[in-house]
Design an enzyme around this catalytic site. Structure first.
Site, PDB file in Angstrom:
ATOM      1  CE  LYS A 195      -1.743   2.851   2.903  1.00 43.09           C
ATOM      2  NZ  LYS A 195      -1.718   4.128   2.146  1.00 43.09           N
TER       3      LYS A 195
ATOM      4  CD  GLU B  80      13.871   0.408   8.952  1.00 43.05           C
ATOM      5  OE1 GLU B  80      14.424   1.360   9.555  1.00 43.05           O
ATOM      6  OE2 GLU B  80      14.273  -0.760   9.018  1.00 43.05           O
TER       7      GLU B  80
ATOM      8  CB  CYS C  57      13.254   8.655   7.907  1.00 47.23           C
ATOM      9  SG  CYS C  57      14.174   7.585   6.821  1.00 47.23           S
TER      10      CYS C  57
ATOM     11  CD  GLU D  60      10.256  12.303  11.479  1.00 42.55           C
ATOM     12  OE1 GLU D  60       9.176  11.738  11.726  1.00 42.55           O
ATOM     13  OE2 GLU D  60      11.187  11.758  10.872  1.00 42.55           O
TER      14      GLU D  60
HETATM   15  P1  NAP Z   1       2.376   7.983   8.259  1.00 40.23           P
HETATM   16  O1  NAP Z   1       1.055   8.191   8.882  1.00 40.23           O
HETATM   17  O2  NAP Z   1       3.360   7.260   9.075  1.00 40.23           O
HETATM   18  O3  NAP Z   1       2.159   7.230   6.876  1.00 40.23           O
HETATM   19  C1  NAP Z   1       2.996   6.225   6.352  1.00 40.23           C
HETATM   20  C2  NAP Z   1       2.144   5.148   5.700  1.00 40.23           C
HETATM   21  O4  NAP Z   1       1.294   4.529   6.672  1.00 40.23           O
HETATM   22  C3  NAP Z   1       1.198   5.694   4.632  1.00 40.23           C
HETATM   23  O5  NAP Z   1       1.056   4.741   3.609  1.00 40.23           O
HETATM   24  C4  NAP Z   1      -0.081   5.855   5.415  1.00 40.23           C
HETATM   25  O6  NAP Z   1      -1.218   5.951   4.616  1.00 40.23           O
HETATM   26  C5  NAP Z   1      -0.066   4.621   6.263  1.00 40.23           C
HETATM   27  N1  NAP Z   1      -0.933   4.695   7.441  1.00 40.23           N
HETATM   28  C6  NAP Z   1      -1.358   5.792   8.102  1.00 40.23           C
HETATM   29  N2  NAP Z   1      -2.144   5.438   9.147  1.00 40.23           N
HETATM   30  C7  NAP Z   1      -2.212   4.102   9.137  1.00 40.23           C
HETATM   31  C8  NAP Z   1      -2.874   3.131   9.959  1.00 40.23           C
HETATM   32  N3  NAP Z   1      -3.615   3.487  11.015  1.00 40.23           N
HETATM   33  N4  NAP Z   1      -2.718   1.830   9.665  1.00 40.23           N
HETATM   34  C9  NAP Z   1      -1.968   1.443   8.611  1.00 40.23           C
HETATM   35  N5  NAP Z   1      -1.343   2.303   7.798  1.00 40.23           N
HETATM   36  C10 NAP Z   1      -1.443   3.616   8.060  1.00 40.23           C
HETATM   37  O7  NAP Z   1       2.982   9.326   7.807  1.00 40.23           O
HETATM   38  P2  NAP Z   1       2.231  10.585   7.157  1.00 40.23           P
HETATM   39  O8  NAP Z   1       0.888  10.783   7.784  1.00 40.23           O
HETATM   40  O9  NAP Z   1       2.285  10.453   5.712  1.00 40.23           O
HETATM   41  O10 NAP Z   1       3.185  11.732   7.644  1.00 40.23           O
HETATM   42  C11 NAP Z   1       3.101  12.208   8.987  1.00 40.23           C
HETATM   43  C12 NAP Z   1       4.466  12.420   9.540  1.00 40.23           C
HETATM   44  O11 NAP Z   1       5.166  11.188   9.628  1.00 40.23           O
HETATM   45  C13 NAP Z   1       5.398  13.264   8.701  1.00 40.23           C
HETATM   46  O12 NAP Z   1       5.200  14.600   8.838  1.00 40.23           O
HETATM   47  C14 NAP Z   1       6.739  12.817   9.204  1.00 40.23           C
HETATM   48  O13 NAP Z   1       7.088  13.450  10.388  1.00 40.23           O
HETATM   49  C15 NAP Z   1       6.533  11.378   9.472  1.00 40.23           C
HETATM   50  N6  NAP Z   1       7.027  10.536   8.375  1.00 40.23           N
HETATM   51  C16 NAP Z   1       8.170   9.875   8.565  1.00 40.23           C
HETATM   52  C17 NAP Z   1       8.664   9.072   7.571  1.00 40.23           C
HETATM   53  C18 NAP Z   1       9.931   8.330   7.729  1.00 40.23           C
HETATM   54  O14 NAP Z   1      10.433   7.786   6.769  1.00 40.23           O
HETATM   55  N7  NAP Z   1      10.464   8.256   8.896  1.00 40.23           N
HETATM   56  C19 NAP Z   1       7.990   8.956   6.374  1.00 40.23           C
HETATM   57  C20 NAP Z   1       6.790   9.640   6.201  1.00 40.23           C
HETATM   58  C21 NAP Z   1       6.322  10.416   7.238  1.00 40.23           C
HETATM   59  P3  NAP Z   1      -1.685   7.428   4.160  1.00 40.23           P
HETATM   60  O15 NAP Z   1      -0.714   7.840   3.151  1.00 40.23           O
HETATM   61  O16 NAP Z   1      -3.053   7.261   3.635  1.00 40.23           O
HETATM   62  O17 NAP Z   1      -1.655   8.284   5.403  1.00 40.23           O
END
Ligand code: NAP
Ligand code: MG
Length: 501
Positions: free
Chosen positions: A198, A273, A307, A404
């Site tokens: 996904k 990760e 990240c 972050e």
């Molecule tokens: P996120 O919520 O961690 O999303 C990453 C993945 O998980 C996406 O495919 C997301 O889908 C999915 N997801 C979200 N909620 C979920 C749930 N309850 N169950 C299963 N999968 C789920 O990150 P984001 O909302 O895109 O970004 C929020 C913050 O996370 C960023 O601002 C940043 O600080 C951090 N982030 C960190 C990394 C890293 O590599 N460390 C990468 C991305 C973001 P959706 O796309 O539909 O939300």
């Protein structure tokens, strides 16, 4: 922001964008069961460039069933390892043949400069499949001389075999969409697993194009399935499905915990990760220009949406002003623009939501007494642009230092002795990466073991190689990706004892 000339899109990219998008489930390209779709937005101008299916639990269940069937029926797990290797090499070649198109798709969907997408994201994705293809033929157990003093006269032949863990549920973020897909799919394929991927709701396009290339390469149906949709629906359904044997997740620590709890209920294996707030430690012996360029690259690469971004700089007070002055100048001179402009060095953030989040953090920094040595403002739209920002007069307690941000925002603080630098660097729930800038070999070697991070870089930052394990300590997750280490995460060890007395 001025508007500039842009690269002309390839016909292939236009054709891909124009056609109706479907998800890959088993052998079929499908709409969502609900018929619903979600908009895909170009962050450089806010325009809707495509619509993709919005999967819900029903679609995820179908995809998991397809992956389960493909695993249990055995065409992939029982394929000759040389056939697995060969098909993965075919896929790597197909990614390279279509590199420009994939880079354009990635740039339009994520915002990153197309030149960077091609040189880095796409090239590294192809190389990831090639590197992991090599492992397909090198998965080994061991023969063990079993002692067993309690069994007199026994003749035992004991060995271990590595077996594929099974069906992998892969959930990935939006910052390196194609590369993160490769990081999850490649080890799955190498080890004989099947996978349901996904992608992030903000960046689903390159994964769908990759799905087409996977089909073209000739992998058996159902080995790779791709569902597009929201995390809280499709992602959640994937993480709690008991037919999934392993969850491979990259994203925020908060979401990682939610997914981890769901997975644990089924004792689903997992590798997580997660986020970071990686320190950059600058020792007093540095060349100011070299260190400043390094500090700037560490935070501003990929608009800071990395990240391992070097988001906290601890700089020796002897060189603090000199380094910060130069970093601020570099930040102010970075060319901000759309990813399709050949001159662009800093593209837009991925989404309006991310822009709001990053600006919220900058404002909270100002509210707590921080000062901008560079940047600090969003640009007028359309497009989700923010200036590369350097915050000084920050303290360890501020939210901008502790949390972050995931944007081009550096916080910088001086230190007087190395012990203080180590204490401050480690004073975070995260432990993903860190870098040290110095030419003092003794000081560097003494520092490396004291820093709690999965990767420590010296005079570089965020460099990755497929052969090196990558992952986090503390709340940056557990498990390692890439390298030999990832093969263990996608296999189970089975012990066998044969009595031939
Ligand atoms: P996120 O919520 O961690 O999303 C990453 C993945 O998980 C996406 O495919 C997301 O889908 C999915 N997801 C979200 N909620 C979920 C749930 N309850 N169950 C299963 N999968 C789920 O990150 P984001 O909302 O895109 O970004 C929020 C913050 O996370 C960023 O601002 C940043 O600080 C951090 N982030 C960190 C990394 C890293 O590599 N460390 C990468 C991305 C973001 P959706 O796309 O539909 O939300
Ligand atoms: Mg997008």
């Amino acid at each position: 922001m001025e508007t500039n000339e842009t690269f002309a899109l390839l016909d292939a990219t236009r054709a891909f964008l124009a056609k109706p998008k479907k998800m890959l489930i088993g052998a079929e390209w499908s709409d969502a069961a609900s018929g619903r779709q979600l908009d895909v937005v170009n962050p450089a101008d806010g325009a809707v460039i495509a619509r993709v299916p919005e999967a819900d639990e029903r679609d995820v269940q179908q995809a998991v069933a397809a992956a389960r069937h493909a695993f249990d029926a055995g065409p992939w797990r029982n394929a000759k390892t040389t056939d697995r290797e060969r098909l993965m090499l075919v896929l790597a070649d197909l990614i390279e043949v279509n590199a420009r198109e994939l880079a354009e798709i990635e740039s339009l969907d994520n915002g990153k400069p197309v030149i960077v997408a091609q040189a880095l994201d796409v090239a590294m994705a192809a190389q990831c499949f090639r590197y992991m293809a090599g492992w397909a033929t090198k998965i080994e157990g061991s023969v063990i001389d079993a002692g067993m003093p309690y069994l007199l006269g026994s003749e035992i032949f004991a060995y271990t075999r590595k077996e594929p863990v099974g069906v992998v549920g892969a959930i990935i973020p939006w910052n390196f969409p194609l590369l993160m897909a490769a990081w999850k799919i490649a080890p799955s394929l190498a080890t004989g697993c099947t996978v349901v991927l996904k992608p992030a709701e903000d960046t689903p396009l390159s994964a769908l194009r990759l799905g087409e290339l996977i089909q073209a390469a000739g992998f058996p149906d159902g080995v790779v399935n791709i569902v597009t949709g929201y995390g809280h629906t499709a992602g959640a359904a994937l993480s709690r499905d008991p037919r999934i044997d392993k969850i491979a997740f990259t994203g925020s620590t908060q979401t990682g915990k939610t997914i981890g709890h769901a997975a644990l209920d089924n004792m689903t294996r997992m590798s997580l990760e997660l986020g970071g707030k990686s320190p950059v430690i600058v020792l007093p012996d540095v060349d100011l220009d070299t260190a400043a360029q390094g500090v700037a690259n560490a935070i501003f690469f990929n608009q800071g949406q990395v990240c391992t971004a070097g988001s906290r700089a601890y700089i020796h007070s002897k060189v603090f002003d000199g380094v910060i002055e130069r970093v601020a100048k570099l930040a102010a001179n970075l060319k901000i623009g759309p990813g399709m402009d050949p001159a662009t060095q800093i593209g837009p953030l991925v989404s309006a939501k991310q822009l709001e989040r990053v600006c919220g953090y900058i404002d909270s920094g100002f509210g707590e007494g921080a000062r901008a040595a560079a940047g600090g403002r969003a640009l007028d739209g359309p497009g989700f642009f923010v200036e590369p920002t350097v915050l000084v007069d920050t303290t360890q307690a501020m939210r901008v230092v502790r949390e972050e941000i995931f944007g081009p925002v550096l916080v910088a603080m001086p230190f007087d002795d190395v012990d203080t630098a180590v204490r401050l660097a480690n004073d975070t729930p995260y432990g993903l990466g860190a870098s040290i800038w110095s030419n003092d070999l003794a000081a560097i070697h003494k520092l490396i073991p004291r820093i709690a991070a999965g990767t420590v870089w010296v005079n570089c930052h965020s460099l990755l190689d497929n052969a090196l394990p990558f992952g986090g300590m503390k709340q940056s997750g557990f498990g390692r990706e890439l390298g030999r280490a990832v093969i263990d995460q996608y296999t189970e060890s089975k012990s066998v004892m044969m009595n031939y007395a």
